[in-house]
Design a protein around this motif. Sequence first.
Motif, PDB file in Angstrom:
ATOM      1  N   ARG A  14      26.719 -12.411 -70.604  1.00 29.68           N
ATOM      2  CA  ARG A  14      26.013 -13.853 -70.549  1.00 29.68           C
ATOM      3  C   ARG A  14      26.242 -14.723 -71.771  1.00 29.68           C
ATOM      4  NH1 ARG A  14      20.322 -11.889 -70.671  1.00 29.68           N
ATOM      5  NH2 ARG A  14      21.261 -10.425 -72.155  1.00 29.68           N
ATOM      6  N   LEU A  15      27.330 -14.288 -72.540  1.00 33.91           N
ATOM      7  CA  LEU A  15      27.665 -15.096 -73.803  1.00 33.91           C
ATOM      8  C   LEU A  15      29.114 -15.497 -73.835  1.00 33.91           C
ATOM      9  CD1 LEU A  15      25.146 -13.340 -76.463  1.00 33.91           C
ATOM     10  CD2 LEU A  15      24.753 -15.517 -75.168  1.00 33.91           C
ATOM     11  N   HIS A  16      29.376 -16.657 -74.526  1.00 37.61           N
ATOM     12  CA  HIS A  16      30.568 -16.999 -74.727  1.00 37.61           C
ATOM     13  C   HIS A  16      30.692 -17.116 -76.382  1.00 37.61           C
ATOM     14  CE1 HIS A  16      34.371 -19.820 -74.244  1.00 37.61           C
ATOM     15  NE2 HIS A  16      34.563 -18.806 -75.023  1.00 37.61           N
ATOM     16  N   LEU A  71      27.401 -18.652 -80.555  1.00 41.36           N
ATOM     17  CA  LEU A  71      27.248 -18.045 -79.127  1.00 41.36           C
ATOM     18  C   LEU A  71      26.830 -19.148 -78.303  1.00 41.36           C
ATOM     19  CD1 LEU A  71      25.419 -14.882 -80.515  1.00 41.36           C
ATOM     20  CD2 LEU A  71      27.965 -15.221 -79.853  1.00 41.36           C
ATOM     21  N   GLU A  72      27.049 -19.263 -77.042  1.00 44.62           N
ATOM     22  CA  GLU A  72      26.786 -20.210 -76.082  1.00 44.62           C
ATOM     23  C   GLU A  72      26.322 -19.458 -75.011  1.00 44.62           C
ATOM     24  OE1 GLU A  72      29.590 -22.406 -73.183  1.00 44.62           O
ATOM     25  OE2 GLU A  72      29.497 -23.680 -75.357  1.00 44.62           O
ATOM     26  N   ASP A  73      25.314 -19.774 -74.378  1.00 47.02           N
ATOM     27  CA  ASP A  73      24.629 -19.127 -73.192  1.00 47.02           C
ATOM     28  C   ASP A  73      25.767 -19.629 -72.013  1.00 47.02           C
ATOM     29  OD1 ASP A  73      23.316 -18.719 -70.612  1.00 47.02           O
ATOM     30  OD2 ASP A  73      21.590 -18.750 -71.495  1.00 47.02           O
ATOM     31  N   ARG A  74      26.297 -18.552 -71.071  1.00 47.19           N
ATOM     32  CA  ARG A  74      27.153 -18.944 -70.400  1.00 47.19           C
ATOM     33  C   ARG A  74      26.677 -19.393 -69.068  1.00 47.19           C
ATOM     34  NH1 ARG A  74      30.959 -13.736 -69.146  1.00 47.19           N
ATOM     35  NH2 ARG A  74      31.890 -15.157 -67.613  1.00 47.19           N
ATOM     36  N   ALA A  80      23.434 -20.777 -78.214  1.00 46.73           N
ATOM     37  CA  ALA A  80      22.290 -19.686 -78.125  1.00 46.73           C
ATOM     38  C   ALA A  80      22.093 -19.097 -79.554  1.00 46.73           C
ATOM     39  CB  ALA A  80      22.815 -18.647 -77.387  1.00 46.73           C
ATOM     40  N   LEU A 102      19.796 -15.832 -83.460  1.00 45.39           N
ATOM     41  CA  LEU A 102      19.499 -16.425 -82.068  1.00 45.39           C
ATOM     42  C   LEU A 102      18.620 -17.641 -82.385  1.00 45.39           C
ATOM     43  CD1 LEU A 102      19.724 -13.254 -79.456  1.00 45.39           C
ATOM     44  CD2 LEU A 102      21.421 -15.393 -79.979  1.00 45.39           C
ATOM     45  N   CYS A 106      16.253 -18.718 -77.231  1.00 43.91           N
ATOM     46  CA  CYS A 106      16.864 -17.580 -76.678  1.00 43.91           C
ATOM     47  C   CYS A 106      16.499 -16.464 -76.906  1.00 43.91           C
ATOM     48  CB  CYS A 106      18.377 -17.615 -77.005  1.00 43.91           C
ATOM     49  SG  CYS A 106      19.364 -19.044 -76.458  1.00 43.91           S
ATOM     50  N   PHE A 111      19.893 -11.280 -75.636  1.00 46.07           N
ATOM     51  CA  PHE A 111      21.256 -11.569 -76.341  1.00 46.07           C
ATOM     52  C   PHE A 111      21.741 -10.954 -77.247  1.00 46.07           C
ATOM     53  CE2 PHE A 111      20.712 -16.233 -74.065  1.00 46.07           C
ATOM     54  CZ  PHE A 111      21.328 -15.550 -72.823  1.00 46.07           C
ATOM     55  N   ILE A 115      25.192  -8.936 -77.731  1.00 51.13           N
ATOM     56  CA  ILE A 115      26.354  -9.282 -78.715  1.00 51.13           C
ATOM     57  C   ILE A 115      26.849  -8.286 -79.705  1.00 51.13           C
ATOM     58  CG2 ILE A 115      25.005 -10.698 -80.174  1.00 51.13           C
ATOM     59  CD1 ILE A 115      28.631 -11.554 -78.988  1.00 51.13           C
TER      60      ILE A 115
END
Length: 181
Positions: A14-16, A71-74, A80, A102, A106, A111, A115
């Motif tokens: 769910r994360l980038h 981190l980015e929420d996909r 995030a 976070l 988020c 998350f 991660i």
Amino acid sequence: MPFAEFPDDFLTLRLHARRMSQAHLPFMIEMHANADLMESMGGTRDAAASRRYVAQNIVHWTEHGYGMYVLEDRDTGRPAGRAGLKVSTAAGRASVELAYALHPDCWGKGFAPEISRVLVGLGFRLLPVDVLGAVALRSNTASQRVMEKTGLRYVGMTGDAPESKVCYEIRRADWRKQEGL
């Protein structure tokens, strides 16, 4: 001299995660000014401290070949938080530490364990270490639960002021068992 080649970016379910860069400074300033988030990290930081933080993390990447990711929420594309591995200079602690924070928007989404598991895996696959550590303020029970969900075990406390920190570690052998390797 870098230990290994860590990816500049990668995806979890769910994360980038993207290697921290100067482009992330506005988000770091926002995060560091957030009183709810920073309560668990010793207090808010001003923009100058955030600039130093980003600059130090860019240098860390250059010197060690790994470091912090933003981190980015996909699903939403929104920032995030941040997470990564960093060299620890504290006596009596593991030489490489897992770190994560976070944005409050988020929290409670899972998350942090997501991660953290990926970063622990990268650490043991790419770094010549037998143990990875993490610390949190004693009052930060949410972070302690994340560390436990990730397989880290409590190993002690620091005498840091104004509040002690709890220290957690995971050993390579325990990680291998956890992963079925």
